[in-house]
Design an enzyme around this catalytic site. Structure first.
Site, PDB file in Angstrom:
ATOM      1  N   LYS A  11      30.679  38.921  41.533  1.00 19.24           N
ATOM      2  CA  LYS A  11      32.013  38.616  42.067  1.00 19.24           C
ATOM      3  C   LYS A  11      32.241  39.401  43.360  1.00 19.24           C
ATOM      4  O   LYS A  11      31.609  40.417  43.639  1.00 19.24           O
ATOM      5  CB  LYS A  11      33.112  38.924  41.051  1.00 19.24           C
ATOM      6  CG  LYS A  11      33.300  40.422  40.722  1.00 19.24           C
ATOM      7  CD  LYS A  11      34.224  41.176  41.667  1.00 19.24           C
ATOM      8  CE  LYS A  11      34.148  42.680  41.411  1.00 19.24           C
ATOM      9  NZ  LYS A  11      34.633  43.492  42.532  1.00 19.24           N
ATOM     10  N   ALA A 100      30.252  43.764  40.578  1.00 21.48           N
ATOM     11  CA  ALA A 100      30.433  43.649  39.118  1.00 21.48           C
ATOM     12  C   ALA A 100      29.149  43.315  38.385  1.00 21.48           C
ATOM     13  O   ALA A 100      29.171  42.617  37.370  1.00 21.48           O
ATOM     14  CB  ALA A 100      31.526  42.623  38.782  1.00 21.48           C
ATOM     15  N   GLY A 101      28.032  43.842  38.856  1.00 17.13           N
ATOM     16  CA  GLY A 101      26.744  43.547  38.220  1.00 17.13           C
ATOM     17  C   GLY A 101      26.669  43.979  36.774  1.00 17.13           C
ATOM     18  O   GLY A 101      26.169  43.239  35.916  1.00 17.13           O
ATOM     19  N   ASP A 136      36.454  44.851  34.932  1.00 17.82           N
ATOM     20  CA  ASP A 136      36.066  43.579  35.540  1.00 17.82           C
ATOM     21  C   ASP A 136      35.517  42.571  34.531  1.00 17.82           C
ATOM     22  O   ASP A 136      35.292  41.411  34.875  1.00 17.82           O
ATOM     23  CB  ASP A 136      35.011  43.805  36.632  1.00 17.82           C
ATOM     24  CG  ASP A 136      35.588  44.440  37.888  1.00 17.82           C
ATOM     25  OD1 ASP A 136      36.813  44.364  38.076  1.00 17.82           O
ATOM     26  OD2 ASP A 136      34.808  45.011  38.682  1.00 17.82           O
TER      27      ASP A 136
END
Length: 282
Positions: A11, A100-101, A136
């Protein structure tokens, strides 16, 4: 079913405002979140007991610090299902990048286990579990385009802003989110006009959105890492309609209205930035 493969998308924050520090220690946010098609791929396979995590990136923690581990623990705790899982992560999203991995991997495991274990959990239930793992995670479960408030868990789905050209440039530096929040000077009299940006999103006004994106965290990060500012300027110089740091950084993204311009910009930046990704919004 004893195995499932699930895609785990990154994201970007099209704008990010930090309003105040809450009594619980978290910060109240106003942010526009957008999924992009840069993705990891997770393979979940049922085993007798426990959890095994594998990853093609040796820097990814394989124990309880990984959000996929936390997702497995939380879903067991919430549902009472106690099964083992082997999780293989094909990691393409750079680590600690503002994309946001880790959160998207946690979200993928929640969704994947719900399907694999035939729990049939509703999205709202999954998001409720997700917020206990990371701020997130609820958005990564929902996906698409959203206005987020609270710590990021209060989500309003917006009209899809899909198939827009986005160039991601990650300079490979480490930025501590906690450090950014600690050093952030909140200006109560100067707020990001989120309503205006939402209007541009709803109208499909790419230029209006790109030219008015704001991330209040940039000021802290750029002070220590001026390369963030350099990348933004280069992106604008080489054809981006607008450029912004995502989240607490260090990844910078540029929005383009022409693929040739995006390719040209990528080629220009590649001499000093190794991790560059041409993407589209989802």
């Amino acid at each position: 079913m004893d195995e499932i493969i699930i895609e785990s998308y990154g994201k970007i924050n099209l704008s990010l405002d930090v309003l105040y520090k809450r009594n619980d220690g978290y910060h109240e946010l106003n942010t526009l979140m957008q999924q992009v098609d840069l993705k990891d791929t997770l393979t979940l396979k049922e085993i007798k007991e426990g959890i095994i995590i594998e990853c093609n990136n040796s820097d990814v923690p394989l124990g309880s610090a990984n959000l996929v581990y936390k997702a497995w623990e939380k879903i067991k705790e919430r549902t009472g299902v106690n099964k083992g899982i082997h999780i293989k992560i094909d990691k393409q999203i750079p680590l600690a990048s503002g994309l946001a991995g880790g959160s998207t991997n946690g979200a993928a495991v929640l969704k994947g286990l719900s399907e694999l274990w035939q729990l049939n959990l509703e999205e709202e239930e999954l998001r409720g579990i997700g917020v206990e793992i990371g701020a997130d995670v609820p958005f990564c479960i929902m996906g698409g385009t959203a206005y987020a408030q609270g710590i990021g868990e209060k989500l309003k789905k917006l009209k899809p802003f899909s198939n827009k050209l986005v160039l991601l440039a990650n300079p490979g530096i480490e930025v501590s989110t906690a450090y950014v929040y600690k050093n952030l000077v909140l200006n109560k009299d100067k707020r990001v006009d989120i309503d205006r940006l939402i209007r541009y999103l709803e109208e499909g006004n790419l230029k209006g959105l790109a030219e008015n994106m704001v991330n209040v965290m940039e000021e802290v990060v750029i002070k220590d890492h001026p390369i963030i500012s350099e990348i933004k300027k280069d992106m604008m110089k080489y054809g981006a309609l607008g450029a912004l740091m995502s989240g607490s950084g260090p990844t910078v993204f540029g929005i383009f209205d022409d693929e040739e311009k995006m390719i040209y910009c990528r080629n220009k930046l590649s001499s000093k930035i190794k991790k560059i990704y041409m993407c589209k919004t989802i």
